[in-house]
Design a protein around this motif. Structure first.
Motif, PDB file in Angstrom:
ATOM      1  N   LEU A 519       1.097  -1.271  -0.007  1.00  9.30           N
ATOM      2  CA  LEU A 519       0.240   0.046   0.140  1.00  9.30           C
ATOM      3  C   LEU A 519       0.897   1.211   0.219  1.00  9.30           C
ATOM      4  CD1 LEU A 519      -2.205  -1.617   2.175  1.00  9.30           C
ATOM      5  CD2 LEU A 519      -3.329  -0.659  -0.217  1.00  9.30           C
ATOM      6  N   ALA A 520       2.054   1.516   0.132  1.00 10.44           N
ATOM      7  CA  ALA A 520       2.668   2.670   0.568  1.00 10.44           C
ATOM      8  C   ALA A 520       3.723   2.698  -0.839  1.00 10.44           C
ATOM      9  CB  ALA A 520       4.019   1.817   1.415  1.00 10.44           C
ATOM     10  N   VAL A 521       3.833   1.379  -1.603  1.00 12.70           N
ATOM     11  CA  VAL A 521       4.394   1.696  -2.902  1.00 12.70           C
ATOM     12  C   VAL A 521       3.291   2.321  -3.611  1.00 12.70           C
ATOM     13  CG1 VAL A 521       5.129   0.014  -4.705  1.00 12.70           C
ATOM     14  CG2 VAL A 521       5.793  -0.053  -2.357  1.00 12.70           C
ATOM     15  N   GLY A 522       1.493   1.259  -3.216  1.00 11.25           N
ATOM     16  CA  GLY A 522       1.195   2.710  -3.766  1.00 11.25           C
ATOM     17  C   GLY A 522       1.201   3.648  -3.941  1.00 11.25           C
ATOM     18  N   ASP A 523       0.730   3.668  -2.804  1.00 12.41           N
ATOM     19  CA  ASP A 523       1.151   5.329  -2.887  1.00 12.41           C
ATOM     20  C   ASP A 523       1.944   6.220  -2.804  1.00 12.41           C
ATOM     21  OD1 ASP A 523      -1.150   5.633  -1.043  1.00 12.41           O
ATOM     22  OD2 ASP A 523      -0.008   5.860   0.840  1.00 12.41           O
ATOM     23  N   LEU A 524       3.287   5.825  -3.358  1.00 12.84           N
ATOM     24  CA  LEU A 524       4.217   6.260  -4.328  1.00 12.84           C
ATOM     25  C   LEU A 524       4.092   6.635  -5.669  1.00 12.84           C
ATOM     26  CD1 LEU A 524       7.479   6.783  -4.224  1.00 12.84           C
ATOM     27  CD2 LEU A 524       8.197   4.676  -4.423  1.00 12.84           C
ATOM     28  N   ALA A 525       3.716   5.396  -6.036  1.00 15.60           N
ATOM     29  CA  ALA A 525       3.841   4.987  -7.217  1.00 15.60           C
ATOM     30  C   ALA A 525       2.395   6.129  -8.299  1.00 15.60           C
ATOM     31  CB  ALA A 525       3.332   3.797  -8.131  1.00 15.60           C
ATOM     32  N   GLY A 526       1.294   6.283  -7.149  1.00 12.70           N
ATOM     33  CA  GLY A 526       0.344   7.096  -7.330  1.00 12.70           C
ATOM     34  C   GLY A 526      -1.168   5.594  -7.681  1.00 12.70           C
ATOM     35  N   LEU A 527      -1.567   6.497  -6.628  1.00 18.26           N
ATOM     36  CA  LEU A 527      -3.227   5.243  -7.280  1.00 18.26           C
ATOM     37  C   LEU A 527      -4.238   5.973  -7.976  1.00 18.26           C
ATOM     38  CD1 LEU A 527      -3.953   5.546  -3.185  1.00 18.26           C
ATOM     39  CD2 LEU A 527      -2.606   3.774  -4.665  1.00 18.26           C
ATOM     40  N   ASP A 528      -3.784   6.679  -9.037  1.00 22.79           N
ATOM     41  CA  ASP A 528      -4.373   6.978 -10.174  1.00 22.79           C
ATOM     42  C   ASP A 528      -4.182   6.121 -11.349  1.00 22.79           C
ATOM     43  OD1 ASP A 528      -2.482   8.635 -10.146  1.00 22.79           O
ATOM     44  OD2 ASP A 528      -2.640   9.890 -11.063  1.00 22.79           O
ATOM     45  N   ILE A 529      -3.282   5.890 -11.193  1.00 17.23           N
ATOM     46  CA  ILE A 529      -2.508   4.773 -12.120  1.00 17.23           C
ATOM     47  C   ILE A 529      -3.570   3.847 -11.786  1.00 17.23           C
ATOM     48  CG2 ILE A 529      -1.037   3.090 -13.127  1.00 17.23           C
ATOM     49  CD1 ILE A 529       1.358   5.415 -11.960  1.00 17.23           C
ATOM     50  N   GLY A 530      -2.627   2.700 -11.412  1.00 12.30           N
ATOM     51  CA  GLY A 530      -4.023   1.679 -10.544  1.00 12.30           C
ATOM     52  C   GLY A 530      -5.446   2.082 -10.917  1.00 12.30           C
ATOM     53  N   ALA A 531      -6.020   3.023 -10.724  1.00 15.18           N
ATOM     54  CA  ALA A 531      -7.468   3.073 -10.681  1.00 15.18           C
ATOM     55  C   ALA A 531      -8.118   3.374 -12.711  1.00 15.18           C
ATOM     56  CB  ALA A 531      -7.933   4.561 -10.632  1.00 15.18           C
ATOM     57  N   ALA A 532      -6.788   4.196 -13.274  1.00 12.82           N
ATOM     58  CA  ALA A 532      -6.763   4.336 -14.396  1.00 12.82           C
ATOM     59  C   ALA A 532      -6.766   2.251 -15.028  1.00 12.82           C
ATOM     60  CB  ALA A 532      -5.724   4.713 -15.445  1.00 12.82           C
ATOM     61  N   VAL A 533      -6.202   1.609 -14.917  1.00 15.37           N
ATOM     62  CA  VAL A 533      -5.525   0.441 -15.044  1.00 15.37           C
ATOM     63  C   VAL A 533      -7.327  -0.912 -15.247  1.00 15.37           C
ATOM     64  CG1 VAL A 533      -4.337  -1.636 -14.980  1.00 15.37           C
ATOM     65  CG2 VAL A 533      -3.684  -0.146 -15.559  1.00 15.37           C
ATOM     66  N   ARG A 534      -8.164   0.595 -14.051  1.00 21.69           N
ATOM     67  CA  ARG A 534      -9.286  -1.002 -13.442  1.00 21.69           C
ATOM     68  C   ARG A 534      -9.936  -0.291 -14.684  1.00 21.69           C
ATOM     69  NH1 ARG A 534      -7.509   0.011  -8.184  1.00 21.69           N
ATOM     70  NH2 ARG A 534      -8.203   1.629  -8.014  1.00 21.69           N
ATOM     71  N   LYS A 535     -10.021   0.959 -14.500  1.00 22.89           N
ATOM     72  CA  LYS A 535     -11.583   1.601 -15.588  1.00 22.89           C
ATOM     73  C   LYS A 535     -11.082   1.055 -16.499  1.00 22.89           C
ATOM     74  CE  LYS A 535     -13.709   6.087 -16.638  1.00 22.89           C
ATOM     75  NZ  LYS A 535     -12.961   7.228 -17.076  1.00 22.89           N
ATOM     76  N   ALA A 536     -10.321   0.585 -17.493  1.00 23.71           N
ATOM     77  CA  ALA A 536      -9.805   0.666 -18.775  1.00 23.71           C
ATOM     78  C   ALA A 536     -10.362  -1.443 -18.605  1.00 23.71           C
ATOM     79  CB  ALA A 536      -8.049   0.674 -19.612  1.00 23.71           C
ATOM     80  N   ARG A 537     -10.344  -2.312 -17.739  1.00 22.70           N
ATOM     81  CA  ARG A 537      -9.913  -3.751 -17.851  1.00 22.70           C
ATOM     82  C   ARG A 537     -11.471  -4.269 -17.746  1.00 22.70           C
ATOM     83  NH1 ARG A 537      -4.745  -5.289 -15.542  1.00 22.70           N
ATOM     84  NH2 ARG A 537      -3.678  -4.388 -17.286  1.00 22.70           N
ATOM     85  N   GLY A 538     -12.456  -2.889 -16.946  1.00 19.20           N
ATOM     86  CA  GLY A 538     -13.600  -2.938 -16.414  1.00 19.20           C
ATOM     87  C   GLY A 538     -13.761  -3.273 -15.148  1.00 19.20           C
ATOM     88  N   THR A 539     -12.462  -3.548 -14.606  1.00 21.83           N
ATOM     89  CA  THR A 539     -13.387  -4.172 -12.621  1.00 21.83           C
ATOM     90  C   THR A 539     -12.995  -2.837 -11.485  1.00 21.83           C
ATOM     91  OG1 THR A 539     -10.274  -3.843 -12.649  1.00 21.83           O
ATOM     92  CG2 THR A 539     -11.440  -5.871 -13.560  1.00 21.83           C
ATOM     93  N   VAL A 540     -13.742  -3.640 -10.435  1.00 22.06           N
ATOM     94  CA  VAL A 540     -13.481  -2.536  -9.811  1.00 22.06           C
ATOM     95  C   VAL A 540     -13.076  -2.998  -8.475  1.00 22.06           C
ATOM     96  CG1 VAL A 540     -16.302  -1.489 -10.155  1.00 22.06           C
ATOM     97  CG2 VAL A 540     -16.059  -3.805  -8.803  1.00 22.06           C
ATOM     98  N   ALA A 541     -13.027  -2.327  -7.721  1.00 22.70           N
ATOM     99  CA  ALA A 541     -11.969  -2.572  -6.060  1.00 22.70           C
ATOM    100  C   ALA A 541     -12.529  -1.073  -5.291  1.00 22.70           C
ATOM    101  CB  ALA A 541      -9.788  -2.268  -6.503  1.00 22.70           C
ATOM    102  N   PRO A 542     -13.756  -1.857  -4.642  1.00 17.72           N
ATOM    103  CA  PRO A 542     -14.171  -0.889  -3.811  1.00 17.72           C
ATOM    104  C   PRO A 542     -13.887  -0.046  -2.583  1.00 17.72           C
ATOM    105  CG  PRO A 542     -16.012  -3.475  -3.789  1.00 17.72           C
ATOM    106  CD  PRO A 542     -14.343  -3.529  -4.343  1.00 17.72           C
ATOM    107  N   VAL A 543     -13.118  -0.706  -2.362  1.00 23.04           N
ATOM    108  CA  VAL A 543     -12.011   0.084  -1.137  1.00 23.04           C
ATOM    109  C   VAL A 543     -11.266   1.024  -1.952  1.00 23.04           C
ATOM    110  CG1 VAL A 543     -10.668   0.457   0.718  1.00 23.04           C
ATOM    111  CG2 VAL A 543     -12.213  -2.121   0.534  1.00 23.04           C
ATOM    112  N   ALA A 544     -10.597   0.359  -2.978  1.00 26.75           N
ATOM    113  CA  ALA A 544      -9.755   1.154  -3.243  1.00 26.75           C
ATOM    114  C   ALA A 544     -10.110   2.781  -4.189  1.00 26.75           C
ATOM    115  CB  ALA A 544      -8.383   0.760  -4.417  1.00 26.75           C
ATOM    116  N   ASP A 545     -11.730   2.152  -4.841  1.00 22.61           N
ATOM    117  CA  ASP A 545     -12.095   3.282  -6.135  1.00 22.61           C
ATOM    118  C   ASP A 545     -12.331   4.151  -4.835  1.00 22.61           C
ATOM    119  OD1 ASP A 545     -11.430   1.448  -8.257  1.00 22.61           O
ATOM    120  OD2 ASP A 545     -13.558   0.589  -8.401  1.00 22.61           O
ATOM    121  N   ALA A 546     -13.133   3.884  -3.944  1.00 18.79           N
ATOM    122  CA  ALA A 546     -13.928   5.136  -3.051  1.00 18.79           C
ATOM    123  C   ALA A 546     -12.039   5.740  -2.549  1.00 18.79           C
ATOM    124  CB  ALA A 546     -14.072   4.293  -1.215  1.00 18.79           C
TER     125      ALA A 546
END
Ligand code: NAI
Length: 692
Positions: A519-546
């Protein structure tokens, strides 16, 4: 064993005899070398030689023990017997060091009466990096020569020191300019009859050593190696040099050596050490596949990655030009590289002169066609978008000279589809660098369906030339590393819902030895990147998305899974806890206390399962390729050996059962054990046995 002239050459030069170690490429002290040295010393003694010079042939003096002999029955003579012959020699034995004297190689030199070295030589005791302590007296002789504190710095870090420093500290007696062997023979001749006190008999540097002062130095040295056994063992062995008589100290060293070398951490470190060599042997590459000559690199895109890639080239003497779309973007990109180097200069790790050299090797242009026409290799690092990449590659194909390879730094997109935009798919390859690209050693080279042996050889050789460790992988979404860590995401989500907070998860992984938890790595890399990937793939992660929905993108916005102060210190944020509890309640998940062991397993097992799928598909050639990728690109501690090594330590039957269990209780279909794991578990096999 009879002397084998092919391993130790004996050359008589009057009253000085020369024994040349000849076990190319690095003169490891294998049985034949030890026997040859012993026989050579005995023969020199019988002939009445007053001095003996030990010198290496080829690239170096000696890289130390032959590690492939570890764990096998020991064959006489031991190094100790050789050292006894040196120390009992009725005259002087002088080591002449060029290249490197490392580990057992340096220990051999330390047992001699004196040491001379070429100006470019370096000496060190890297045993700590293989998970054990120097085992042939290094921890007892070196402190007697330079004092326990200086010795501990060298032995606990395992880093080599240059000849000049070795001279200043008293590890060597003289630096010899010009021909080393001739100089060493002359030096030995001049010193015949002089008294040299052997290291084992010296007490001047250990007398009066204050144990408390030593322990304070050690505490500082050990700060960076939390969880690791060998640095502690090294410190303890060196401590014995001033608290025990020499022979007792040697016994202590041997005890520590034996217990560490048979431990899991040392096995893991050696697994990675050999693995880093193994990954360069590419199965199926024809023996005559040659790298294409590269004199000028062109990098397309001067952003985060392009800049780092260009710096790696310039750092290693390769002329490189960055191509950008606008003068403004170009200047920004170049300025970032310059600022990065300037920071290194200000810390003293880069000289002004070397900075100027690097700066001169790095140029920039907005003339795409004109610059690309001069390239011997192009690495593309523009935005991660297939249409953009295809457009760039079509242009590259037209602008680059025929025969010039075109590489993409894409982190997810299909190399085959990118290659299809060109008329030279056989010359297209992935070269996936990791951020920061000027620092991270891993380079995942991606083989396209049509990539030729020559382009693969080029990506490998060029990667090595710019200081990277290239690992060849197959073409798939996320390649090896990101694909495996990606499979951990759903379990992180579930753990957060079921009872964990971000710090609970990171604490477990950091306790395991990772530099940072996921999770600390996610904060370093930028959580928006993972969110963009989820959006492109049509997957959800309720906590991360919130979390992302609140604009919490990580460190760059001051808030993500944690909150950060100006110094980027991470702190738990009550708002994150509230969000997690809210989402859990909405989803009607009952929270419970989750034990660290369960957290560890639920983060490791998805990666292991995906790793086995990657092996089934042939995307990675061998389990070791995967482990090397994680150690060099994902902050996995080498002393833990990597995810596939971890699975083997758990036993694959156990891994299979746990995967099946978690697949059932968490409903994560990805955790269903693969056919490969089922098969290995049933046979009582392991990933390591697969490679054999
Ligand atoms: P970035 O956004 O920092 O840089 C991209 C740069 O390319 C921009 O400066 C842009 O002006 C330039 N550019 C765009 N089109 C261009 C064109 N036609 N000609 C010349 N320059 C052009 O992006 P970043 O992070 O450097 O990523 C680049 C690539 O590297 C992507 O494919 C990404 O997936 C990959 N990558 C990124 C990693 C990361 O951690 N950021 C890690 C590994 C790979």
């Amino acid at each position: 064993m009879a002397q084998d002239a092919s391993f130790v050459q004996h050359d008589k030069q009057g009253e000085v005899h020369v024994l040349r170690l000849a076990n190319p490429p690095v003169n490891t002290l294998r049985t034949e070398i030890r026997a040859g040295l012993l026989d050579g010393l005995n023969a020199a003694k019988a002939a009445g030689a007053k001095a003996v010079v030990l010198i290496g042939t080829g690239r170096m003096y000696s890289a130390g023990a032959e590690m492939t002999e570890f764990g096998k029955p020991r064959v006489a003579p031991s190094l100790t017997e050789v050292f006894d012959a040196i120390e009992g020699y009725p005259g002087i034995v002088v080591s002449a060091i060029h290249g490197s004297a490392l580990g057992g190689g340096l220990e051999l030199a330390l047992a001699c009466h004196a040491r001379v070295a070429a100006p470019t030589a370096q000496v060190g005791l890297p045993e700590v990096k293989r998970g054990f302590v120097p085992g042939a007296g290094g921890t007892q002789r070196l402190p007697r020569m330079i004092g326990p504190e200086e010795a501990a710095k060298i032995i606990v870090s395992g880093d080599p020191i240059p000849a000049a420093k070795a001279l200043k500290l008293g590890v060597i007696d003289a630096i010899i300019e010009g021909d080393l062997e001739a100089g060493a023979v002359a030096w030995a001749k001049a010193n015949i009859g002089k008294t040299f006190t052997l290291a084992r008999n010296r007490t001047d540097k250990i007398e009066g050593q204050d144990p408390a002062a030593y322990d304070a130095v050690i505490a500082g040295l050990l700060k960076r190696s939390r969880g690791q056994e060998s640095p502690k063992g090294c410190a303890e062995a060196v401590r014995a040099s001033f608290t025990m008589p020499f022979d007792k100290g040697l016994e202590k060293e041997r005890e520590l050596f034996q217990s560490l070398v048979s431990g899991e951490q040392s096995k893991a470190l050696r697994h990675i050490f050999f693995g880093e060599r193994e990954v360069l042997r590419i199965p199926g590459q024809p023996a005559d596949a040659k790298s294409l000559p590269i004199e000028r690199l062109v990098v397309i895109g001067g952003g985060t990655m392009g800049g780092g890639i260009a710096m790696s080239a310039a750092n290693n003497g390769v002329p490189v030009t960055i191509v950008e779309t606008s003068e403004e973007a170009l200047q920004k990109g170049l300025a970032r590289c310059h600022a990065n180097w300037e920071r290194t200069v200000s810390t003293g790790r880069l000289s002004q002169a070397d900075y100027e050299k690097r700066k001169a090797l790095l140029t920039g242009s907005t003339d795409f066609e004109g610059t690309v026409a001069k390239a011997d290799l192009v690495i593309e690092a523009v935005f991660e978008n297939m249409d953009v990449k295809k457009e760039v590659f079509a242009r590259l194909d037209k602008a680059a000279r025929p025969g010039v390879p075109l590489a993409s730094n894409t982190s997810t997109l299909s190399i085959d589809e990118i290659a299809s935009a060109t008329s030279r798919p056989e010359l297209v390859v992935g070269m996936h660098f990791f951020s920061p690209a000027n620092v991270m050693r891993l380079l995942e080279n991606v083989r396209g369906a049509k990539s030729s042996p020559a382009v693969i050889a080029t990506a490998t050789e060029f990667g090595k030339r710019i200081g990277k460790l290239p690992v060849l992988v197959g073409n798939c979404d996320g390649f090896v590393g990101n694909r495996m860590t990606g499979k951990r995401g759903p379990q992180v989500e579930k753990l957060l819902l079921e009872g964990c907070l971000p710090a609970d998860i990171d604490k477990v992984m950091e306790g395991y030895g990772m530099a940072m938890g996921p999770l600390a790595v996610g904060d370093l890399a930028g959580l928006d990147i993972g969110a963009a990937v989820r959006k492109a793939r049509g997957t959800v992660a309720p906590v991360a998305d919130a979390i992302v929905a609140l604009g919490r993108f990580g460190q760059k916005t001051g808030k993500g899974w944690y909150m950060y102060d100006e110094k980027r210190t991470r702190m738990p944020d009550p708002e994150v806890e509230r969000i997690i509890l809210d989402v859990a309640e909405k989803m009607q998940v009952r929270r419970r206390k989750i034990e660290p062991q369960e957290i560890l397993e639920r983060l490791m097992l998805p990666m292991v399962n995906e790793g086995s799928r990657i092996l089934e598909e042939g995307v990675a050639y061998r389990p070791i390729d995967i482990d090397v990728i994680f150690v060099n690109g994902f902050g996995w501690p080498a002393w833990r050996g990597g995810p596939m090594f971890w699975a083997d330590t758990q036993g694959l039957k156990n891994v299979r059962d746990k995967l099946a269990h978690y697949a059932e209780v968490t409903g994560d279909a990805n955790l269903k054990p693969t056919a490969l794991i089922e098969k290995l578990a049933a046979e009582g096999g392991s990933f390591a046995s697969m490679g054999a």
